[in-house]
Design a protein around this motif. Structure first.
Motif, PDB file in Angstrom:
ATOM      1  N   ARG A  80       3.526 -23.268  24.021  1.00  0.00           N
ATOM      2  CA  ARG A  80       2.364 -23.772  24.772  1.00  0.00           C
ATOM      3  C   ARG A  80       1.095 -23.775  23.934  1.00  0.00           C
ATOM      4  O   ARG A  80       0.176 -24.552  24.184  1.00  0.00           O
ATOM      5  CB  ARG A  80       2.153 -22.934  26.044  1.00  0.00           C
ATOM      6  CG  ARG A  80       3.216 -23.155  27.107  1.00  0.00           C
ATOM      7  CD  ARG A  80       2.769 -22.628  28.460  1.00  0.00           C
ATOM      8  NE  ARG A  80       2.609 -21.188  28.498  1.00  0.00           N
ATOM      9  CZ  ARG A  80       3.574 -20.332  28.849  1.00  0.00           C
ATOM     10  NH1 ARG A  80       4.790 -20.783  29.160  1.00  0.00           N
ATOM     11  NH2 ARG A  80       3.352 -19.040  28.879  1.00  0.00           N
ATOM     12  N   THR A  81       1.033 -22.904  22.926  1.00  0.00           N
ATOM     13  CA  THR A  81      -0.144 -22.863  22.055  1.00  0.00           C
ATOM     14  C   THR A  81      -0.023 -23.818  20.883  1.00  0.00           C
ATOM     15  O   THR A  81      -0.985 -23.986  20.120  1.00  0.00           O
ATOM     16  CB  THR A  81      -0.356 -21.446  21.496  1.00  0.00           C
ATOM     17  OG1 THR A  81       0.694 -21.143  20.566  1.00  0.00           O
ATOM     18  CG2 THR A  81      -0.373 -20.398  22.606  1.00  0.00           C
ATOM     19  N   GLY A  82       1.163 -24.389  20.698  1.00  0.00           N
ATOM     20  CA  GLY A  82       1.382 -25.251  19.537  1.00  0.00           C
ATOM     21  C   GLY A  82       1.499 -24.475  18.249  1.00  0.00           C
ATOM     22  O   GLY A  82       1.257 -25.029  17.166  1.00  0.00           O
ATOM     23  N   ALA A  83       1.873 -23.189  18.342  1.00  0.00           N
ATOM     24  CA  ALA A  83       1.887 -22.344  17.142  1.00  0.00           C
ATOM     25  C   ALA A  83       3.262 -21.748  16.873  1.00  0.00           C
ATOM     26  O   ALA A  83       3.373 -20.618  16.400  1.00  0.00           O
ATOM     27  CB  ALA A  83       0.855 -21.228  17.285  1.00  0.00           C
ATOM     28  N   LEU A  84       4.323 -22.483  17.173  1.00  0.00           N
ATOM     29  CA  LEU A  84       5.654 -22.017  16.795  1.00  0.00           C
ATOM     30  C   LEU A  84       5.794 -22.025  15.275  1.00  0.00           C
ATOM     31  O   LEU A  84       5.488 -23.023  14.623  1.00  0.00           O
ATOM     32  CB  LEU A  84       6.726 -22.909  17.417  1.00  0.00           C
ATOM     33  CG  LEU A  84       7.110 -22.622  18.872  1.00  0.00           C
ATOM     34  CD1 LEU A  84       8.091 -23.677  19.353  1.00  0.00           C
ATOM     35  CD2 LEU A  84       7.715 -21.230  19.011  1.00  0.00           C
ATOM     36  N   ARG A  85       6.251 -20.929  14.737  1.00  0.00           N
ATOM     37  CA  ARG A  85       6.443 -20.818  13.284  1.00  0.00           C
ATOM     38  C   ARG A  85       7.733 -20.061  13.017  1.00  0.00           C
ATOM     39  O   ARG A  85       8.100 -19.167  13.782  1.00  0.00           O
ATOM     40  CB  ARG A  85       5.291 -20.013  12.646  1.00  0.00           C
ATOM     41  CG  ARG A  85       3.958 -20.663  12.687  1.00  0.00           C
ATOM     42  CD  ARG A  85       2.854 -19.612  12.571  1.00  0.00           C
ATOM     43  NE  ARG A  85       2.701 -18.859  13.815  1.00  0.00           N
ATOM     44  CZ  ARG A  85       1.935 -17.771  13.941  1.00  0.00           C
ATOM     45  NH1 ARG A  85       1.275 -17.313  12.897  1.00  0.00           N
ATOM     46  NH2 ARG A  85       1.837 -17.150  15.096  1.00  0.00           N
ATOM     47  N   PRO A  86       8.419 -20.355  11.927  1.00  0.00           N
ATOM     48  CA  PRO A  86       9.591 -19.551  11.587  1.00  0.00           C
ATOM     49  C   PRO A  86       9.172 -18.137  11.198  1.00  0.00           C
ATOM     50  O   PRO A  86       8.089 -17.922  10.633  1.00  0.00           O
ATOM     51  CB  PRO A  86      10.216 -20.296  10.408  1.00  0.00           C
ATOM     52  CG  PRO A  86       9.097 -21.095   9.823  1.00  0.00           C
ATOM     53  CD  PRO A  86       8.194 -21.445  10.973  1.00  0.00           C
ATOM     54  N   ALA A  87      10.017 -17.188  11.511  1.00  0.00           N
ATOM     55  CA  ALA A  87       9.738 -15.799  11.155  1.00  0.00           C
ATOM     56  C   ALA A  87       9.905 -15.606   9.652  1.00  0.00           C
ATOM     57  O   ALA A  87      10.940 -15.961   9.085  1.00  0.00           O
ATOM     58  CB  ALA A  87      10.668 -14.865  11.916  1.00  0.00           C
ATOM     59  N   SER A  88       8.888 -15.044   9.028  1.00  0.00           N
ATOM     60  CA  SER A  88       8.979 -14.744   7.599  1.00  0.00           C
ATOM     61  C   SER A  88       9.574 -13.361   7.365  1.00  0.00           C
ATOM     62  O   SER A  88      10.091 -13.077   6.276  1.00  0.00           O
ATOM     63  CB  SER A  88       7.603 -14.834   6.940  1.00  0.00           C
ATOM     64  OG  SER A  88       6.667 -14.033   7.633  1.00  0.00           O
ATOM     65  N   THR A  89       9.508 -12.491   8.384  1.00  0.00           N
ATOM     66  CA  THR A  89      10.156 -11.184   8.330  1.00  0.00           C
ATOM     67  C   THR A  89      10.690 -10.856   9.718  1.00  0.00           C
ATOM     68  O   THR A  89      10.115 -11.256  10.733  1.00  0.00           O
ATOM     69  CB  THR A  89       9.197 -10.059   7.901  1.00  0.00           C
ATOM     70  OG1 THR A  89       8.152  -9.911   8.875  1.00  0.00           O
ATOM     71  CG2 THR A  89       8.588 -10.332   6.533  1.00  0.00           C
ATOM     72  N   VAL A  90      11.792 -10.127   9.753  1.00  0.00           N
ATOM     73  CA  VAL A  90      12.345  -9.588  10.996  1.00  0.00           C
ATOM     74  C   VAL A  90      12.689  -8.130  10.722  1.00  0.00           C
ATOM     75  O   VAL A  90      13.280  -7.813   9.680  1.00  0.00           O
ATOM     76  CB  VAL A  90      13.606 -10.343  11.450  1.00  0.00           C
ATOM     77  CG1 VAL A  90      14.140  -9.752  12.762  1.00  0.00           C
ATOM     78  CG2 VAL A  90      13.324 -11.832  11.599  1.00  0.00           C
ATOM     79  N   PHE A  91      12.327  -7.255  11.651  1.00  0.00           N
ATOM     80  CA  PHE A  91      12.529  -5.821  11.439  1.00  0.00           C
ATOM     81  C   PHE A  91      13.114  -5.206  12.697  1.00  0.00           C
ATOM     82  O   PHE A  91      12.504  -5.251  13.764  1.00  0.00           O
ATOM     83  CB  PHE A  91      11.196  -5.143  11.098  1.00  0.00           C
ATOM     84  CG  PHE A  91      11.326  -3.756  10.523  1.00  0.00           C
ATOM     85  CD1 PHE A  91      11.157  -3.538   9.176  1.00  0.00           C
ATOM     86  CD2 PHE A  91      11.606  -2.664  11.347  1.00  0.00           C
ATOM     87  CE1 PHE A  91      11.273  -2.251   8.635  1.00  0.00           C
ATOM     88  CE2 PHE A  91      11.729  -1.391  10.821  1.00  0.00           C
ATOM     89  CZ  PHE A  91      11.566  -1.176   9.463  1.00  0.00           C
ATOM     90  N   PHE A  92      14.322  -4.650  12.588  1.00  0.00           N
ATOM     91  CA  PHE A  92      14.938  -3.891  13.677  1.00  0.00           C
ATOM     92  C   PHE A  92      14.544  -2.423  13.503  1.00  0.00           C
ATOM     93  O   PHE A  92      14.976  -1.771  12.545  1.00  0.00           O
ATOM     94  CB  PHE A  92      16.461  -3.994  13.624  1.00  0.00           C
ATOM     95  CG  PHE A  92      17.028  -5.335  13.978  1.00  0.00           C
ATOM     96  CD1 PHE A  92      17.467  -5.592  15.262  1.00  0.00           C
ATOM     97  CD2 PHE A  92      17.155  -6.331  13.019  1.00  0.00           C
ATOM     98  CE1 PHE A  92      18.028  -6.823  15.598  1.00  0.00           C
ATOM     99  CE2 PHE A  92      17.714  -7.563  13.334  1.00  0.00           C
ATOM    100  CZ  PHE A  92      18.137  -7.820  14.634  1.00  0.00           C
TER     101      PHE A  92
END
Length: 405
Positions: A80-92
């Protein structure tokens, strides 16, 4: 079960950002996935974690599906904000993420991939208890897209582990590192110093053992006594001694000496890496103030200058999502003064330091005195950046006070 959540403004059921929120699509986007389960509660820990008898109304075997509902909601909010971006990091993080089956962690990662995308070359980290890591587990994690495992070693000395209520077999750290390497994963080891009864020589033995295992990255944290923990109660009753500040300072200098001699470089007060490529990019996002979304009970997020946090208990978290509502408990938009203070607090902790130009007048005037006191590096300051010396790292809170008073 963690400290109390901060107060804040209410969040609408659909999770929408405050009107006027602007999100820069060029800012890096990190994803944190909280897994709040532990077999045993460590006496020093105040994280939002739960043992099986504390879960009441929440099921560990349903957790991945619950969290994926929040991931889907997060995608809707950002779309809705127009700010979808791919994740550059993911942390579990957790908790102990590896208490969940690797297949559940893989499904959670797939959910992030489908919702946001994962950037090429992204760093994907899983925290792990050494006793939960074997060849099959890490092979499955690597196949799902995990690139890095962060192993909670804490100490190589059995009585120190016992003082921390850590139940893992110290020998399993070596097994876990070997398994991770065989699966092609990068390896980080986490250490804690200053436990009750730990001597300087025992700390040296733990650091030397960690170095011998040849990880890519080492974190070393001073034991902090948090209110409401078992350790705090033990100290209050006189059952164990409180951490000794002078001994902890000696321990910090020792780990810095040993790691430097072994080819590691400090890049944040409590973190060392073999080279720049082995730094924890996810944690750097916190210190540099970029965007991240924390999914899971009690998780905190920072997106477009808005900070928000989820309800704490897994049962309440699941109930909100089952009803199609955001699990966020509150949010705030820090003003310029708060943002400036946070900027100094966080960016002085990293090796690149803080631009002098970002300090207010009194803070700029304090730099010269901090150089004279040996807390700030003089040549770096002449080049326009506040960079802590090792003595400054030991007294980082005092430096921040001087720069912000």
């Amino acid at each position: 079960m963690g400290a109390a959540l901060p107060l804040g403004d209410p969040v609408p059921p659909d999770g929408s950002f405050p009107p006027g929120t602007t999100i820069d699509p060029g800012t890096a986007f990190g994803v944190y996935l909280h897994v709040p389960f532990c077999r045993v509660r460590c006496g020093y820990c105040d994280f939002n974690t739960y043992t099986s008898d504390e879960l009441r109304g929440a099921r560990q075997d349903q957790y991945a599906d619950t969290l994926l509902r929040e991931v889907a909601l997060g995608r809707e909010v950002l779309a809705r904000t127009g700010a979808l971006r791919p994740a550059s990091t993911v942390f579990f993080g957790g908790g102990t993420p590896t208490l969940l089956p690797p297949g559940d962690l893989g499904r959670m990662l797939d959910g992030v991939r489908q919702a946001f995308g994962i950037a090429d070359g992204a760093e994907v980290t899983v925290e792990a208890n050494p006793d939960t890591v074997n060849d099959a587990v890490v092979a499955e994690l690597a196949a799902s897209g995990v690139t890095r495992v962060s192993i909670g070693m804490q100490s190589a000395v059995p009585h120190v582990l016992a003082a921390l209520d850590r139940t893992h077999d110290p020998a399993n750290v070596r097994t876990a590192v070997a398994a991770a390497r065989a699966a092609g994963l990068d390896v980080s080891l986490d250490l804690i110093y200053g436990a009750p009864g730990e001597s300087l020589s025992e700390w040296r033995a733990s650091v030397e053992t960690a170095i011998e295992l040849a990880p890519d990255h080492i974190s070393a944290y001073a034991l902090i006594v948090e209110d409401g923990t078992k350790l705090a109660r033990q100290i209050r009753r006189g059952e164990v001694p409180a951490p000794d500040d002078d001994l902890q300072a000696d321990m910090y200098e020792l780990v810095d000496d040993l790691l430097s001699a072994a080819g590691f470089e400090w890049y944040e007060v409590s973190n060392w890496a073999r080279n720049d490529a082995q730094r924890s990019r996810h944690n750097l996002a916190y210190w540099q103030g970029t965007d991240w979304w924390g999914f899971g009970p009690g998780a905190h997020s920072h997106v477009g200058g808005v900070r928000f946090w989820n309800v704490k208990h897994p049962a309440a978290y699941a109930q909100r999502l089952a009803a199609g509502e955001s699990p966020a408990a509150g949010r705030e938009v820090p003003d310029a003064t708060a943002r400036g203070l946070e900027n100094v607090l966080l960016r002085t902790r990293i090796r690149e330091g803080l631009p002098v130009s970002e300090l207010l007048g009194e803070g700029r005037h304090a730099v010269a005195a901090l150089i004279a006191d040996g807390l700030v590096d003089g040549p770096s300051a002449l080049h326009g950046r506040v960079v802590l010396t090792r003595r400054g790292r030991l007294l980082a809170d005092a430096v921040v006070r001087a720069l912000t008073d």
